[in-house]
Design a protein around this motif. Structure first.
Motif, PDB file in Angstrom:
ATOM      1  N   GLN A  43      40.155  42.212  42.632  1.00 20.82           N
ATOM      2  CA  GLN A  43      39.740  40.820  42.769  1.00 20.82           C
ATOM      3  C   GLN A  43      40.769  40.042  43.594  1.00 20.82           C
ATOM      4  O   GLN A  43      41.968  40.094  43.327  1.00 20.82           O
ATOM      5  N   GLU A  71      41.471  37.099  43.425  1.00 22.32           N
ATOM      6  CA  GLU A  71      42.116  36.074  42.585  1.00 22.32           C
ATOM      7  C   GLU A  71      43.354  36.605  41.862  1.00 22.32           C
ATOM      8  O   GLU A  71      44.034  35.848  41.160  1.00 22.32           O
ATOM      9  N   SER A  75      37.790  39.442  32.840  1.00 16.17           N
ATOM     10  CA  SER A  75      37.174  39.132  34.135  1.00 16.17           C
ATOM     11  C   SER A  75      36.079  38.094  33.926  1.00 16.17           C
ATOM     12  O   SER A  75      35.737  37.738  32.786  1.00 16.17           O
ATOM     13  N   ALA A  76      35.500  37.623  35.030  1.00 19.05           N
ATOM     14  CA  ALA A  76      34.380  36.684  34.913  1.00 19.05           C
ATOM     15  C   ALA A  76      33.228  37.320  34.145  1.00 19.05           C
ATOM     16  O   ALA A  76      32.557  36.658  33.335  1.00 19.05           O
ATOM     17  N   GLU A  81      36.118  33.671  38.068  1.00 12.71           N
ATOM     18  CA  GLU A  81      37.113  34.740  37.945  1.00 12.71           C
ATOM     19  C   GLU A  81      38.480  34.094  37.704  1.00 12.71           C
ATOM     20  O   GLU A  81      38.967  33.336  38.546  1.00 12.71           O
ATOM     21  N   GLY A 138      37.054  30.648  32.405  1.00 10.65           N
ATOM     22  CA  GLY A 138      37.633  31.226  33.608  1.00 10.65           C
ATOM     23  C   GLY A 138      38.104  30.223  34.648  1.00 10.65           C
ATOM     24  O   GLY A 138      38.634  30.629  35.696  1.00 10.65           O
TER      25      GLY A 138
END
Length: 579
Positions: free
Chosen positions: A226, A228, A255-256, A269, A330
């Motif tokens: 990811q 992010e 995680s998302a 996320e 998130g």
């Protein structure tokens, strides 16, 4: 006649000291009767409860050292009395006094030995641990005797060194002056060796050992994909340079998709930014790098921004960060910077200045950028720290950097005894509130919470919210050098926390040693006690600090149970990977 008696007494006090007895050789089986009596007393009280339950080997270490402390005090006091020619009981009177003292203390020791397993099991059952069997006694006895023998050999070796020095100085000086001068010089030299050369060598060796361990990875930790996350292909931070705990931080967490599974959809996320010691050469460069990571990942467009001060090894507790990401669906960014390779119990001694400096520099770098953003178009800014990390948070809160642009709050978990602000607030708490959960200034800014207790202080909580999450049974928080000679407030009637045994009492020197010995074990007991804080306790604290809209007790119960079950599944998975 009166004058003659006075002259003879003066002659005894001002004349030469009593002849020095031959000291037992280093390995000689000869002991001080007075030392044994006092040593048995210290052994008896070493068996009494402390903040945490003790395993057999820990109790053996505790009792062996406690016995030798008492033995040394007794033997030393008797030797000093002889050196100063203080009148002493002799003959039958001396035998009678020693016999009576030994009988009384032996009775006390016998009762303590008889009750020890029961005392320990009261605490263990309260903590949800398996009860202790009386079969633990052989382990205690073997370890205690071995430890006491080792301490005795070291002490006698030091005494031999002091005597050799006495004899050398006695060639030119009167005996009392020779003893005093030799003692002062040798104590100074030993202090320099132990606090200087030895300590530096210990920290240097420890740093070398644990820097190698930092290159390893925890089972299951793989490079995140990811964008992010720091360490991902989109990141400027090399995954391999982040350190063991940094890699674990960015490779784990919800995680998302995980959050959507619980909330039903709409999660972002979570952003996790991290910079390791090997990621850049200087502290300033590491601070700039973590700011770059936050900007790259879009952290300043999120609702919540948390700047976390890590523990010694770079660790960020999942129980402290995961609940926040679920709590805000998130819409969060959490960042940390490594400052050490050392485990917390060493880092607590070696890295106090480093953690404060790291926290201030990283905060100043991120905060200065955050402060340039429009106030209605920037994230809420919070600080977080567990254990030594909370020391770094306090360093920021006491700095001038936040005066013009105050942050929104901070969560400090398991604050160690070196935290000055925590100590000052606890001492200045409102009248009638206990030290384990004080109320300060009616809770307008700072509030305290524990595992089973909320944050309601009765007053209005202002816009900047600071929270301390602490256990009454956490020795990392409650250790203090003054325990050696002063009974603490947290053991006084009406001041004791619910997770502190009612049978725990204060004893000079021994209680300080017991609480000090509790600290290494503070992370090896069930969550919710000692230095281990649960997901639910952190969740409640974060909810109080960040104020999510519409949050209530039912939400807390549901998410707390979900986090608990998720943590158990992850622990099982890690165990399988480790095997």
């Amino acid at each position: 006649m009166t004058t003659g008696i006075r002259d003879r007494a003066y002659a005894r006090l001002s004349g030469p000291p009593a002849p020095r007895r031959r000291a037992p050789r280093v390995f000689e089986a000869s002991f001080s009767a007075v030392g044994i009596v006092i040593g048995l007393y210290f052994l008896a009280i070493s068996l009494t409860p402390s903040l945490l339950p003790r395993a057999g080997y820990a109790q053996g270490l505790n009792s062996g050292v406690a016995f030798m402390i008492g033995y040394g005090l007794g033997a030393g006091a008797y030797a000093l009395m002889r050196f100063l020619s203080v009148p002493q009981a002799r003959g039958r009177v001396r035998v009678a006094l020693l016999s009576v003292s030994l009988a009384l203390i032996a009775l006390q020791a016998s009762l303590a030995i008889w009750r020890y397993v029961g005392w320990q099991n009261q605490t263990r059952l309260a903590f949800g641990m398996e009860p202790l069997s009386p079969l633990v006694w052989p382990v205690i006895a073997i370890v205690a005797v071995a430890v006491a023998a080792l301490v005795l050999v070291i002490a006698r070796s030091l005494r031999l060194l002091f005597r050799k020095a006495d004899d050398l100085f006695n060639r030119w000086l009167p005996r009392r002056l020779a003893v005093t001068l030799a003692g002062v010089i040798l104590v100074a030299v030993l202090w320099w060796v132990l606090s200087g050369a030895f300590v530096n060598a210990f920290f240097t060796t420890s740093n070398w050992i644990f820097s190698g361990r930092d290159l390893q990875s925890n089972p299951g930790d793989e490079q995140p994909l990811q964008p992010e996350r720091s360490g991902s292909p989109a990141s400027a931070v090399d995954f391999e340079h982040m350190g063991r705990q940094g890699r674990s931080f960015v490779a784990s967490g919800p995680s998302a998709e995980d959050i959507d599974e619980y909330t039903g959809g709409g999660a972002l996320e979570p952003i996790r930014a991290y910079v390791g010691l090997r990621s850049a050469d200087t502290l300033e460069e590491r601070a700039e790098l973590v700011l770059d990571e936050l900007q790259r990942a879009g952290a300043f467009d999120r609702e919540i921004l948390v700047l976390a001060t890590v523990t010694g090894t770079g660790y960020l507790d999942p129980a402290g960060v995961d609940p926040l990401e679920y709590l805000w669906n998130g819409d969060t960014a959490i960042a940390g910077v490594q400052y050490s390779y050392l485990p917390s119990w060493i880092s607590l001694l070696a890295d106090q200045d480093v953690v404060r400096e790291t926290s201030r520099v990283v905060f100043r770098t991120v905060h200065d950028y955050w402060a340039t953003l429009p106030e209605d178009d920037r994230p809420q800014f919070y600080l977080y720290g567990l254990s030594l990390g909370s020391t770094g948070v306090e360093a920021v809160l006491s700095s001038v950097d936040i005066l013009n642009e105050p942050i929104d709050g901070a969560l400090m978990v398991g604050p160690p005894f070196i935290n000055e602000m925590h100590t000052e607030i606890t001492a200045a708490r409102d009248t009638g509130t206990p030290p384990w959960q004080p109320v300060f200034n009616q809770g307008r800014t700072v509030r305290f919470t524990a595992e089973q207790y909320g944050l309601d202080a009765g007053g209005t909580w202002g816009p900047t919210r600071l929270v301390y999450l602490q256990h009454g049974s956490d020795p990392v928080t409650w250790f203090d050098g003054t325990l050696a000679f002063t009974s603490p407030e947290w053991l006084e009637p009406g001041q004791r926390a619910p997770d502190v045994a009612e049978t725990m009492a204060w004893y000079p020197i021994v209680t300080m040693w017991q609480v000090l010995l509790d600290m290494p074990a503070a992370g090896s007991i069930p969550e919710g006690y000692g230095h281990l804080y649960t997901h639910r306790a952190n969740l409640d604290a974060w909810a109080g600090v960040t104020r999510p809209e519409g949050w209530d007790a039912a939400d807390a119960d549901a998410l707390g149970e979900h986090l608990r079950q998720r943590a158990e599944r992850l622990d099982d998975q890690r165990s399988l990977l480790a095997d």
